[in-house]
Write an enzyme that holds these catalytic residues in place. Structure first.
Site, mmCIF file in Angstrom:
data_model
loop_
_atom_site.group_PDB
_atom_site.id
_atom_site.type_symbol
_atom_site.label_atom_id
_atom_site.label_comp_id
_atom_site.label_asym_id
_atom_site.label_seq_id
_atom_site.Cartn_x
_atom_site.Cartn_y
_atom_site.Cartn_z
ATOM 1 C CG LEU A 149 -0.346 0.048 2.626
ATOM 2 C CD1 LEU A 149 0.079 1.430 3.057
ATOM 3 C CD2 LEU A 149 -1.350 -0.495 3.610
ATOM 4 C CE LYS A 200 6.998 -3.629 0.857
ATOM 5 N NZ LYS A 200 6.049 -2.638 0.372
ATOM 6 C CG ASN A 204 9.288 -0.645 -1.323
ATOM 7 O OD1 ASN A 204 8.365 -0.355 -2.085
ATOM 8 N ND2 ASN A 204 9.101 -0.772 -0.021
ATOM 9 C CB CYS A 256 8.435 1.785 2.757
ATOM 10 S SG CYS A 256 7.154 1.222 3.900
ATOM 11 C CE LYS A 259 10.273 -0.135 7.055
ATOM 12 N NZ LYS A 259 10.345 -1.538 6.681
ATOM 13 N NE ARG A 336 7.175 4.951 10.374
ATOM 14 C CZ ARG A 336 6.463 3.823 10.326
ATOM 15 N NH1 ARG A 336 6.764 2.835 11.141
ATOM 16 N NH2 ARG A 336 5.469 3.679 9.480
HETATM 17 N N1 LIG Z 1 3.677 2.093 6.236
HETATM 18 C C1 LIG Z 1 3.656 1.713 4.977
HETATM 19 O O1 LIG Z 1 3.358 2.496 4.081
HETATM 20 C C2 LIG Z 1 3.979 0.287 4.611
HETATM 21 C C3 LIG Z 1 3.659 -0.172 3.339
HETATM 22 C C4 LIG Z 1 3.955 -1.496 3.006
HETATM 23 C C5 LIG Z 1 4.589 -2.320 3.940
HETATM 24 N N2 LIG Z 1 4.909 -1.825 5.169
HETATM 25 C C6 LIG Z 1 5.541 -2.738 6.125
HETATM 26 O O2 LIG Z 1 4.524 -3.205 7.025
HETATM 27 C C7 LIG Z 1 5.044 -3.308 8.358
HETATM 28 C C8 LIG Z 1 4.242 -2.430 9.303
HETATM 29 O O3 LIG Z 1 4.442 -1.083 8.919
HETATM 30 P P1 LIG Z 1 3.653 0.101 9.636
HETATM 31 O O4 LIG Z 1 4.064 1.347 8.926
HETATM 32 O O5 LIG Z 1 2.214 -0.221 9.752
HETATM 33 O O6 LIG Z 1 4.326 0.041 11.089
HETATM 34 P P2 LIG Z 1 3.929 0.841 12.398
HETATM 35 O O7 LIG Z 1 5.158 0.993 13.184
HETATM 36 O O8 LIG Z 1 3.107 2.050 12.030
HETATM 37 O O9 LIG Z 1 2.917 -0.145 13.140
HETATM 38 C C9 LIG Z 1 3.337 -1.283 13.821
HETATM 39 C C10 LIG Z 1 2.404 -1.458 15.015
HETATM 40 O O10 LIG Z 1 2.642 -2.727 15.603
HETATM 41 C C11 LIG Z 1 2.512 -2.580 17.001
HETATM 42 N N3 LIG Z 1 3.161 -3.731 17.642
HETATM 43 C C12 LIG Z 1 4.481 -4.025 17.706
HETATM 44 N N4 LIG Z 1 4.659 -5.179 18.384
HETATM 45 C C13 LIG Z 1 3.437 -5.629 18.739
HETATM 46 C C14 LIG Z 1 2.955 -6.765 19.475
HETATM 47 N N5 LIG Z 1 3.803 -7.667 19.959
HETATM 48 N N6 LIG Z 1 1.627 -6.896 19.650
HETATM 49 C C15 LIG Z 1 0.767 -5.981 19.171
HETATM 50 N N7 LIG Z 1 1.155 -4.882 18.497
HETATM 51 C C16 LIG Z 1 2.465 -4.709 18.268
HETATM 52 C C17 LIG Z 1 3.178 -1.262 17.276
HETATM 53 O O11 LIG Z 1 2.818 -0.733 18.540
HETATM 54 C C18 LIG Z 1 2.624 -0.420 16.113
HETATM 55 O O12 LIG Z 1 1.390 0.178 16.451
HETATM 56 C C19 LIG Z 1 6.526 -2.958 8.240
HETATM 57 O O13 LIG Z 1 7.281 -4.117 8.051
HETATM 58 C C20 LIG Z 1 6.588 -2.082 7.004
HETATM 59 O O14 LIG Z 1 7.847 -2.130 6.383
HETATM 60 C C21 LIG Z 1 4.601 -0.554 5.521
#
Ligand SMILES: NC(=O)c1ccc[n+]([C@@H]2O[C@H](COP(=O)([O-])OP(=O)(O)OC[C@H]3O[C@@H](n4cnc5c(N)ncnc54)[C@H](O)[C@@H]3O)[C@@H](O)[C@H]2O)c1
Length: 461
Positions: A149, A200, A204, A256, A259, A336
């Site tokens: 996304l 993935k 990116n 993203c 990183k 971030r």
């Molecule tokens: N943000 C993006 O646009 C995006 C797009 C594609 C993929 N991703 C990938 O998806 C993943 C998540 O990204 P994000 O941006 O949503 O991260 P984020 O940091 O916004 O959200 C992660 C959430 O997980 C929670 N969390 C951590 N450990 C936990 C546990 N043990 N139990 C319950 N909750 C827990 C954290 O408190 C946080 O709210 C990453 O690997 C990222 O690379 C992100």
């Protein structure tokens, strides 16, 4: 299906909402007490267009709830599928920090064999395979299903994804994903978990390479008669290339791309694999944030001192700089890896006095992010008395601002650096400011009349 989504950040929360609208019974699991409280009160703890309304609508179906423990929830009523969407932030050495993923998987694997485990967090190739080595039973109940996304269109991307990548070892893993995405129309790529992990990162890395490429070309469009906008327009109309991710700027800065490119390069390094193209992409990007500082030093050195570089040869002491935009993009509050996080500290480090304005970030947050800078309450407040304004976000409020009025508030040499190439070159070249963009951008009059080869319109006062 009864679905658990562990981690309610940008990916997990938009996913929980989208899956509820698809008809699933969803439990969002979040460990952060503030985020969980907000969710239970029906408030979205992250900003995403349309999310507050969709969250309310999903809550009204009675099929979405939030809690902090997957184990307890599973004990009451077993889940069919558990999605893992926790963060994989960068470690100091650039590698992906898998601490959150490891902790969640340790807990979730104890729930097996009941639910199917779907890992969506971005992890290096081979991560799932290593997991399966220590948990052989997992191969029948596992999928790696990366998320693609874009922040700003996350809900739409969940509803109508460009593709669904299914990394599985078993028919049952694939079947669980098919049931999860029943009704969602998208091309499917069925592969191994390691293949899906690579898809993935490769996606990116390619997007990042497009941006670095555009920035490198912008660096070559420095004469008065090559307009970078025209060049990228002309390049992007080739359907084999496309216009997306060809906008020059001060580097990619969503959460993203920095990183994931660094993590992929680090992973390849540990595998002994050469990645000259990826490393060049990263190097171009790292240098790009410094472009604003470089322009400021050159232009303000000449503008404030008695001669070029006199006062400011060793830095930007005495310079008053307005930074316009904290966010990387207006439609995401994810700060971030926003370029402001690099540019503002660098300016402060060179002795500049910095005011920072961002209409989407409250002044308390801005002040907290940038100790030593002043959080400005408005655009005029930021610009008044500044020697230079540096645009870091394409906020409509900045694009549509009365730049004639703002130019009058700026102090000599009235420098405007457009780090997003979002202001109108026609308007800016008409004002008593030095307008500098990433690569040359010409006013239409210069194009039609044929610009002089000697005069650089960016430098005109
Ligand atoms: N943000 C993006 O646009 C995006 C797009 C594609 C993929 N991703 C990938 O998806 C993943 C998540 O990204 P994000 O941006 O949503 O991260 P984020 O940091 O916004 O959200 C992660 C959430 O997980 C929670 N969390 C951590 N450990 C936990 C546990 N043990 N139990 C319950 N909750 C827990 C954290 O408190 C946080 O709210 C990453 O690997 C990222 O690379 C992100």
């Amino acid at each position: 299906m009864r679905v658990a989504v562990i981690g309610q950040g940008y990916v997990g929360l938009t996913g929980a909402v989208a899956l509820t609208h698809q008809g699933h019974q969803v439990t969002g699991i979040e460990q952060d007490p503030d985020r969980l409280r907000a969710l239970r009160e029906g408030r979205a703890p992250v900003f995403e267009p349309g999310l507050p309304e969709q969250l309310t609508a999903a809550g009204a179906t009675g099929r979405l709830r939030f809690t902090d423990s997957v184990t307890e929830s599973h004990r009451r009523t077993p889940f069919d599928i558990v999605l893992v969407t926790v963060g994989t932030p960068p470690s100091a050495d650039g590698s992906a920090d898998l601490t959150q993923v490891d902790a969640v998987l340790e807990e979730v694997l104890r729930l097996l064999p009941a639910p199917c485990v779907v890992l969506k967090s971005t992890v290096p190739p081979g991560t799932s395979a290593m997991l399966a080595e220590t948990h052989p039973g997992l191969r029948e109940r596992f999928a790696y299903n990366p998320e693609f996304l874009n922040q700003g269109s996350a809900l739409e991307d969940w509803a109508v994804p460009a593709r669904i990548v299914a990394g599985t070892w078993s028919e049952s893993g694939l079947e669980a994903l098919r049931e999860l995405y029943a009704g969602v129309s998208a091309p499917w790529v069925a592969t191994t978990p390691s293949g899906a992990e690579m898809i993935k990162y490769a996606s990116n890395a390619f997007l990042a390479t497009k941006i670095s490429f555009a920035n490198e070309v912008a660096g070559m469009c420095c004469g008065p008669d090559i307009d970078i906008d025209h060049v990228m327009q002309g390049v992007g109309f080739d359907p084999r290339i496309g216009h997306a991710f060809l906008q020059p700027g001060l580097g990619y800065g969503d959460s993203c791309l920095p990183k994931d490119t660094n993590a992929l390069a680090h992973w390849a390094g540990t595998e002994g694999l050469a990645t000259p193209l990826l490393r060049a992409t990263i190097a171009v990007n790292d240098a790009q944030a410094g472009l604003a500082i470089q322009i400021l030093r050159t232009e303000l050195g000449a503008g404030l001192g008695d001669g070029p570089g006199d006062d400011l040869a060793d830095g930007l002491a005495d310079a008053e700089i307005a930074v316009l935009g904290v966010r990387y993009e207006p439609w995401s509050d994810d700060l971030r890896a926003a370029p402001s996080r690099t540019v503002v500290p660098a300016l402060l480090g060179q002795g500049a006095r910095v005011r920072v304005w961002d209409p989407g970030t409250d002044t308390g947050t801005t002040a907290g992010l940038f100790p030593g800078a002043r959080a400005a309450a408005s655009l005029p407040d930021a610009v008044e008395g500044a020697h230079a304004a540096v645009v870091l976000t394409e906020w409509p409020q900045a694009i549509e601002a009365d730049w004639r009025g703002l130019a009058a508030l700026l102090d000599e040499p009235r420098l405007v650096i457009d780090g997003k190439n979002c202001l109108s070159p026609e308007q800016m070249h008409d004002l008593p400011v030095r307008y500098r963009s990433v690569g040359t951008r010409l006013p239409p009059s210069a194009v039609h009349s044929g610009a002089s080869r000697r005069a650089d319109p960016r430098m005109e006062a």
